[in-house]
Design an enzyme around this catalytic site. Structure first.
Site, PDB file in Angstrom:
ATOM      1  N   SER A  65      -5.593   2.354  13.391  1.00 44.94           N
ATOM      2  CA  SER A  65      -4.789   1.691  14.424  1.00 44.94           C
ATOM      3  C   SER A  65      -4.951   2.555  15.864  1.00 44.94           C
ATOM      4  O   SER A  65      -4.725   2.067  16.912  1.00 44.94           O
ATOM      5  CB  SER A  65      -3.346   1.831  14.034  1.00 44.94           C
ATOM      6  OG  SER A  65      -2.760   2.617  13.878  1.00 44.94           O
ATOM      7  N   ASN A  68      -4.388   8.869   1.569  1.00 43.58           N
ATOM      8  CA  ASN A  68      -4.813   8.389   3.073  1.00 43.58           C
ATOM      9  C   ASN A  68      -4.849   9.136   3.967  1.00 43.58           C
ATOM     10  O   ASN A  68      -6.020   9.546   4.871  1.00 43.58           O
ATOM     11  CB  ASN A  68      -3.530   7.389   3.497  1.00 43.58           C
ATOM     12  CG  ASN A  68      -3.924   5.912   3.177  1.00 43.58           C
ATOM     13  OD1 ASN A  68      -4.620   5.665   2.196  1.00 43.58           O
ATOM     14  ND2 ASN A  68      -3.131   4.987   3.724  1.00 43.58           N
ATOM     15  N   GLU A  69      -4.048   9.994   4.432  1.00 43.87           N
ATOM     16  CA  GLU A  69      -4.135  10.928   5.408  1.00 43.87           C
ATOM     17  C   GLU A  69      -3.238  12.041   5.729  1.00 43.87           C
ATOM     18  O   GLU A  69      -1.903  11.728   5.154  1.00 43.87           O
ATOM     19  CB  GLU A  69      -4.371  10.352   6.982  1.00 43.87           C
ATOM     20  CG  GLU A  69      -2.934   9.759   7.274  1.00 43.87           C
ATOM     21  CD  GLU A  69      -2.653   8.214   6.916  1.00 43.87           C
ATOM     22  OE1 GLU A  69      -1.484   8.227   6.418  1.00 43.87           O
ATOM     23  OE2 GLU A  69      -3.348   7.220   6.868  1.00 43.87           O
ATOM     24  N   ASP A 124       0.854  -1.229   0.124  1.00 43.31           N
ATOM     25  CA  ASP A 124      -0.009  -0.002   0.102  1.00 43.31           C
ATOM     26  C   ASP A 124       1.045   1.349  -0.107  1.00 43.31           C
ATOM     27  O   ASP A 124       0.253   2.163  -0.535  1.00 43.31           O
ATOM     28  CB  ASP A 124      -0.804  -0.058   1.284  1.00 43.31           C
ATOM     29  CG  ASP A 124      -2.107  -0.993   1.117  1.00 43.31           C
ATOM     30  OD1 ASP A 124      -2.410  -1.543   0.001  1.00 43.31           O
ATOM     31  OD2 ASP A 124      -2.945  -0.999   2.011  1.00 43.31           O
ATOM     32  N   TYR A 153      -3.694   4.426   9.304  1.00 41.07           N
ATOM     33  CA  TYR A 153      -3.349   4.907  10.618  1.00 41.07           C
ATOM     34  C   TYR A 153      -4.355   5.045  11.471  1.00 41.07           C
ATOM     35  O   TYR A 153      -4.302   4.834  12.690  1.00 41.07           O
ATOM     36  CB  TYR A 153      -2.272   6.203  10.517  1.00 41.07           C
ATOM     37  CG  TYR A 153      -1.430   6.624  11.451  1.00 41.07           C
ATOM     38  CD1 TYR A 153      -1.355   5.995  12.993  1.00 41.07           C
ATOM     39  CD2 TYR A 153      -0.782   7.766  11.407  1.00 41.07           C
ATOM     40  CE1 TYR A 153      -0.683   6.319  13.689  1.00 41.07           C
ATOM     41  CE2 TYR A 153      -0.052   8.501  12.524  1.00 41.07           C
ATOM     42  CZ  TYR A 153      -0.083   7.481  13.584  1.00 41.07           C
ATOM     43  OH  TYR A 153       0.833   8.337  14.719  1.00 41.07           O
ATOM     44  N   SER A 154      -5.495   5.673  11.030  1.00 41.69           N
ATOM     45  CA  SER A 154      -6.345   6.099  11.701  1.00 41.69           C
ATOM     46  C   SER A 154      -7.306   4.815  12.391  1.00 41.69           C
ATOM     47  O   SER A 154      -7.619   4.948  13.533  1.00 41.69           O
ATOM     48  CB  SER A 154      -7.427   6.792  10.751  1.00 41.69           C
ATOM     49  OG  SER A 154      -8.980   7.041  11.649  1.00 41.69           O
TER      50      SER A 154
END
EC number: 2.7.1.23
Length: 294
Positions: free
Chosen positions: A195, A149-150, A74, A192-193
């Site tokens: 987790s 993603n973020e 990813d 990440y969010s």
């Protein structure tokens, strides 16, 4: 048909994948254009000997390409998004990594799935991107100022928490006292969010997620907001700087800088192969239903 190829790291486990891809496309007279650094690495490993056209590592593709194929995990796809930008060229991820929510094509059935590409038997889905501006201007965000993603702000050079003053459409929301704050797209909601306790959103949901990282106040929970919201952040802490990351790209920013985050006016297209759906990926990667008591 012209296809761009990108990969980032070479591992022994990726060697058969690379050989299969090149052999398949060469036998089907597909024109391959390889990212220059990746091609040089393949030459060094003597995986390929033929001359190929290249595209530079610091520029975007034009819309003459059928798609860009990313070989890796990813993280490789997130870096590949920098080559696509607003060109409309769709991305296909071939998983040579581990988890692979975005790189969904598995090596076990690669020939069948590549045949779908040749036959143009695929669809595309659109993924929201987040754009970032910084006041005062920060050179690090001049060109690659978007994330798939973020966008994350986090502490730097300290074990002390930072304070993230947060506004939604110029209305004050909260001052998060935490290790950091994640602003996630639906695509990034499985990263990440997740987790840090954030919810999973399906890719077509028109929302963003604000997820605090280890907040001091346990009532500071993840928040789902409309994706047309403009988010403003002002960070303070004991150190003079803090970290801002856009996916895997990270930079230092001075305290009191104002960050504005909102979705871009263009989206990234992801190639969707028949039978490889988001829900199937969730079941397989998160082992849903593996408990036989269900």
């Amino acid at each position: 048909m012209k296809i761009a190829i990108y990969g980032q790291y070479y591992q022994n486990s990726t060697e058969p994948i690379i050989k299969d891809i090149f052999a398949f496309f060469n036998s089907n007279n597909v024109e391959m254009v390889i990212e220059e650094n990746f091609l040089n690495m393949l030459y060094e490993k003597q995986l390929v000997k033929k001359d190929y056209k290249t595209f530079p590592s610091n520029s975007a593709l034009d819309n003459s390409f059928e798609m860009l194929i990313s070989i890796g995990g990813d993280g490789t796809i997130l870096r590949a998004a920098a080559f696509v930008r607003n060109s409309g060229v769709p991305l296909l991820g071939i998983n040579a990594g581990r988890l692979g929510f975005l790189a969904k094509v598995q090596k076990e059935n690669i020939d069948i799935l590549l045949q779908y590409v040749i036959n143009q038997n695929y669809t595309t889905s659109e993924r929201t991107l987040l754009g970032l501006t910084c006041e005062p201007f920060n050179e690090a965000f001049k060109e690659l100022n978007f994330a798939m993603n973020e966008v994350t702000v986090s502490r730097k050079d300290t074990t002390s928490m930072i304070t993230v003053e947060t506004y939604l459409n110029n209305e004050y929301l909260n001052s998060y006292w935490a290790d950091g704050l994640i602003i996630s797209t639906p695509t990034g909601s499985t990263g990440y969010s997740l987790s840090c306790g954030g919810p999973i959103l399906t890719p077509d949901v028109k929302s963003l997620v604000i997820t605090p990282i280890a907040p001091h106040n346990l009532t500071a929970r993840p928040l789902v907001i409309p994706d047309d919201t403009e988010i403003t952040l002002r960070v303070t802490g004991r150190e003079d700087q803090y970290l801002v990351s856009l996916d895997s790209r990270i930079s230092s920013v001075q305290n009191e800088s104002v960050l504005k985050i909102k979705k871009t006016d263009y989206k990234i297209k992801m190639v969707e192969i028949p039978g490889e759906t988001f829900l199937k990926t969730l079941r397989n990667k998160l082992l849903w239903g593996e408990d036989k008591r269900n």
